[in-house]
Design a protein around this motif. Sequence first.
Motif, short mmCIF file in Angstrom:
data_model
loop_
_atom_site.label_atom_id
_atom_site.label_comp_id
_atom_site.label_asym_id
_atom_site.label_seq_id
_atom_site.Cartn_x
_atom_site.Cartn_y
_atom_site.Cartn_z
N MET A 192 30.60 40.87 42.18
CA MET A 192 30.95 39.54 42.60
C MET A 192 32.35 39.47 42.64
SD MET A 192 30.57 36.25 39.89
CE MET A 192 29.64 37.61 38.84
N LEU A 207 36.20 37.98 43.56
CA LEU A 207 36.91 37.14 42.46
C LEU A 207 37.94 35.98 43.23
CD1 LEU A 207 37.96 39.96 40.19
CD2 LEU A 207 36.23 38.16 39.58
N TYR A 208 37.92 35.04 42.44
CA TYR A 208 39.24 34.24 43.02
C TYR A 208 40.61 34.64 43.03
CZ TYR A 208 35.90 30.06 42.97
OH TYR A 208 35.00 29.37 43.19
N SER A 237 43.40 33.56 41.69
CA SER A 237 43.57 33.28 40.19
C SER A 237 43.07 34.17 39.04
CB SER A 237 43.31 32.02 39.60
OG SER A 237 42.00 31.65 39.78
N ASP A 238 41.84 34.74 39.56
CA ASP A 238 41.11 35.76 38.73
C ASP A 238 41.90 36.95 38.83
OD1 ASP A 238 39.50 33.59 37.84
OD2 ASP A 238 37.82 34.23 39.00
N LEU A 278 44.80 37.07 36.76
CA LEU A 278 44.47 37.44 35.47
C LEU A 278 44.21 38.71 35.18
CD1 LEU A 278 43.77 35.91 32.59
CD2 LEU A 278 41.53 35.80 33.54
N VAL A 279 43.06 39.20 35.95
CA VAL A 279 42.47 40.68 35.70
C VAL A 279 43.79 41.71 35.65
CG1 VAL A 279 41.37 42.69 36.56
CG2 VAL A 279 40.13 40.26 36.52
N LEU A 304 45.29 41.16 32.18
CA LEU A 304 44.51 41.88 31.30
C LEU A 304 44.59 43.25 31.16
CD1 LEU A 304 41.62 39.31 31.55
CD2 LEU A 304 43.35 39.36 29.85
N GLN A 305 44.72 43.85 32.45
CA GLN A 305 44.81 45.31 32.53
C GLN A 305 45.99 45.96 32.03
OE1 GLN A 305 43.61 45.73 36.70
NE2 GLN A 305 41.43 46.66 36.24
N LEU A 309 47.76 44.42 29.56
CA LEU A 309 47.65 44.41 28.03
C LEU A 309 46.79 45.53 27.40
CD1 LEU A 309 47.15 40.49 27.77
CD2 LEU A 309 49.13 41.87 27.01
N SER A 310 45.61 45.74 28.24
CA SER A 310 44.51 46.97 27.68
C SER A 310 45.16 48.20 27.70
CB SER A 310 43.36 46.90 28.56
OG SER A 310 42.81 45.51 28.59
N ALA A 311 45.90 48.32 28.98
CA ALA A 311 46.54 49.75 29.14
C ALA A 311 47.52 49.89 27.96
CB ALA A 311 47.28 49.78 30.37
N GLY A 345 45.07 50.48 24.98
CA GLY A 345 44.73 52.02 25.00
C GLY A 345 45.81 53.14 24.76
#
Lengths: 281, 284
Positions: A1, A3-4, A6-7, A10-11, A14-15, A17-19, A22
């Motif tokens: 799918m 993504l916009y 803005s998406d 955001l991703v 988020l990546q 923060l996740s990094a 982890g």
Amino acid sequence: MSLYRSDRNLVFVLQILSAISGAVLLLIVGFLLLETLPILQEIGWWRFFSDPAWYPTSQQFNITPMVVGTLLVTFGAVSLATPLGILSAIFCQYYAPTALATIYRRLIELLAGIPSVVYGFWGLVVLVPIIGRLHPPGPSLLAGILILAVMILPTVMLVTDSSLTAIPDHYWTGSQALGLGTWATVRGVCLPAARSGLITGVMLATARALGETLAVLMVCGNIVQVPQQVFDPVRTLTANIALEMAYALEQHRAALFVSGLVLMIGVTLLVLLSELIQPQS
Amino acid sequence: MSMRRNHLTEPLMAAVVWCTAGVVTLILVWLVGDLVWQGGGQVNWTFLTTSPEKAGVEGGIAPILVSTGLILTVCMAVATPLGLGTAILLTEFSSQAGPFGRAVRLSLDILAGVPSIVFGLFGNALFSKRLGLGFSILSGGLTLACMVLPILIRSVQEGLQAVPQDYRRSSAALGLSRTATLGTLILPAAMPGIMVGLLLGIGRAIAETAALIFTSGYVDRMPSSLFDSGRSLSIHIYDLATNIAGGEPHAYATALVLMGTLILINGGVSWLAHRFRQSRLQVI
């Protein structure tokens, strides 16, 4: 799918923060290695098991008594907590009336939430004097085993309980239709069906027991020795770190990080093993 | 023969099962009853609002409550954005996360099993020594933040997964971006689940001792900044019980305060979880 825009932003955030999340594990392993490498290069692994004793300030680093202490406390606690935890779960699922089962489950959850320092304190002021009256000195392997067993019982019970809940109802009805009694059904049908859940619960409880510090630190007596009987005091790897870290310098400090590394390796192996056993949902 | 054995086994095992439940209940009642009995008489307003004297044998626990609060604030201020971000990525954008997501998930699973004393060693090496923060509330809070991440992320993920898939589909059909869907639909719907995660994180952090002994330190004075050492409730209990002669009564009182806080937190968790289930039932 697709993504916009803005998406995508955001991703990206988020990546990052996740990094960071982890990376915490990598940082922990990295710092343990960083602190232990100098001493491991200088004196090697073997001296931690072959030195005559643990006198870290005079260059003697034998951690074997502490490893044995940790293993004994863990083994004792797990072999006590496993039957009690499994029987508790069976009680909730098959023996107790619904209302009582709900109350009992709440009690076990409460038990799971009690901080380890409170367990240790209770063990120190209530359990240790009782053991001391039976067989001095009191602070002992036995005290550690008993306190730890109470602490890890909720883990065994709650994991077993949820895997028993997952068993399809017709197993139970089918067994009843064959005229089997409650216990015969539990032993012959339910426990085998929930086996992987039971093993996971026991392994998680073992990992928790291996790494537990405060409770064993407060009730075990902390004498560096291989115990001859359950009434002898012992010192675990975790207690050793907690006791000596405050004043440890240089090689002594590094030796404590080595015991931390040993613990970390043991617990990680257990966690990975229990993930392998867990059925994929 | 086998029939007869069966007749004996069933009532025998029923007795064993009921006895086990009885013994476990007794232990719990003994433990909690002892805390309430011995500590109850001493917990009052003065105890909560005065400073400890004679190493805690007299006086109260005011600075310790403040330090505990500050350590928790630092911990949650750092862990919340990290935890929320990671949980949202792993749950809502799992197709974008790919192998990176799997690696993060595995690393968090292992992190959940790391003994708290190892977190203490790590926090001491990184925050206290390498970053030069010394024994301070900041070191302690940051160490705890690393420790609560797995439980926080797991429960936020559960909260997000419980939001019905229809929300996402209908929102996509209306042409909303995923960011807008998340902000206006998913996060509000998952809010009770997220709160459960935060509360569980706080509960885990407030119960912790081993990770704090050599990161936030022992000092029992009122902290004046985040760079001061501060003693948590759990360390106060440990110190009173093991190092201070005559510290037992106040150790009981402090343990009761700690337990009371935890029971409040757990109550909040189950109330929120209950409400969450009910609101979902209404939607469906």
